[in-house]
Structure formats: C-alpha cells, structure tokens
Design a protein around this motif. Sequence first.
Motif, short mmCIF file in Angstrom:
data_model
loop_
_atom_site.label_atom_id
_atom_site.label_comp_id
_atom_site.label_asym_id
_atom_site.label_seq_id
_atom_site.Cartn_x
_atom_site.Cartn_y
_atom_site.Cartn_z
N UNK A 24 0.84 -1.19 0.00
CA UNK A 24 0.00 0.00 0.00
C UNK A 24 0.88 1.25 0.00
N UNK A 25 1.91 1.27 0.84
CA UNK A 25 2.80 2.42 0.89
C UNK A 25 3.55 2.62 -0.43
N UNK A 26 4.01 1.53 -1.04
CA UNK A 26 4.70 1.63 -2.34
C UNK A 26 3.75 2.18 -3.41
N UNK A 27 2.52 1.70 -3.40
CA UNK A 27 1.54 2.16 -4.38
C UNK A 27 1.27 3.65 -4.22
N UNK A 28 1.11 4.09 -2.98
CA UNK A 28 0.87 5.52 -2.74
C UNK A 28 2.07 6.37 -3.14
N UNK A 29 3.28 5.88 -2.90
CA UNK A 29 4.48 6.62 -3.29
C UNK A 29 4.55 6.75 -4.81
N UNK A 32 2.03 9.32 -6.02
CA UNK A 32 2.48 10.69 -5.79
C UNK A 32 3.53 11.11 -6.82
N UNK A 33 4.43 10.20 -7.17
CA UNK A 33 5.45 10.52 -8.19
C UNK A 33 4.79 10.79 -9.54
N UNK A 34 3.76 10.02 -9.87
CA UNK A 34 3.05 10.24 -11.13
C UNK A 34 2.34 11.58 -11.11
N UNK A 35 1.71 11.92 -10.00
CA UNK A 35 1.04 13.23 -9.89
C UNK A 35 2.03 14.36 -10.09
N UNK A 36 3.19 14.24 -9.47
CA UNK A 36 4.22 15.27 -9.62
C UNK A 36 4.69 15.37 -11.06
N UNK A 37 4.89 14.23 -11.70
CA UNK A 37 5.34 14.23 -13.09
C UNK A 37 4.29 14.84 -14.01
N UNK A 38 3.03 14.59 -13.71
CA UNK A 38 1.95 15.10 -14.56
C UNK A 38 1.84 16.63 -14.48
N UNK A 39 2.39 17.22 -13.43
CA UNK A 39 2.35 18.69 -13.33
C UNK A 39 3.41 19.34 -14.21
N UNK A 40 4.37 18.56 -14.70
CA UNK A 40 5.40 19.05 -15.62
C UNK A 40 4.95 18.69 -17.04
N UNK A 41 4.67 19.68 -17.91
CA UNK A 41 4.14 19.39 -19.24
C UNK A 41 4.99 18.42 -20.06
N UNK A 42 6.30 18.54 -19.98
CA UNK A 42 7.17 17.65 -20.76
C UNK A 42 7.06 16.21 -20.25
#
Length: 58
Positions: A24-29, A32-42
Amino acid sequence: MSQDDELCPCGSGKLYEECCKKEYDRTNAAREKIKQAMSDPKKASELKELLKNLKKED
C-alpha cells in the motif's frame, strides 16, 4: 488504513502492518510521483506516450 495494528482488509487474518502495508505504501508513493510528473508538461507528455504505447502492445 489508519491503524497498523488492525486486521488487514484483504481478509488474510494477519495484521495490516504485517500483510499489505508495504505494498500500500509503495503504491501511494508511486501515485504521488506520477502526480508530480503530470504537473510538468514535458514529463506529462512522455508519460502519456508511454501509456499509449503500452495499450498498443496489449
């Protein structure tokens, strides 16, 4: 899940902390990394292309 000393919701009968907590913790981490990446257009464009290519392979 709020309490690590509660039974795991997967139904194994084990304590949550001893069963599914690490996954569960790995999935949430990762989420979060995907959310952060999606905020960068490139990076978002690269991720979308990767997902599109994965769907073609199925």
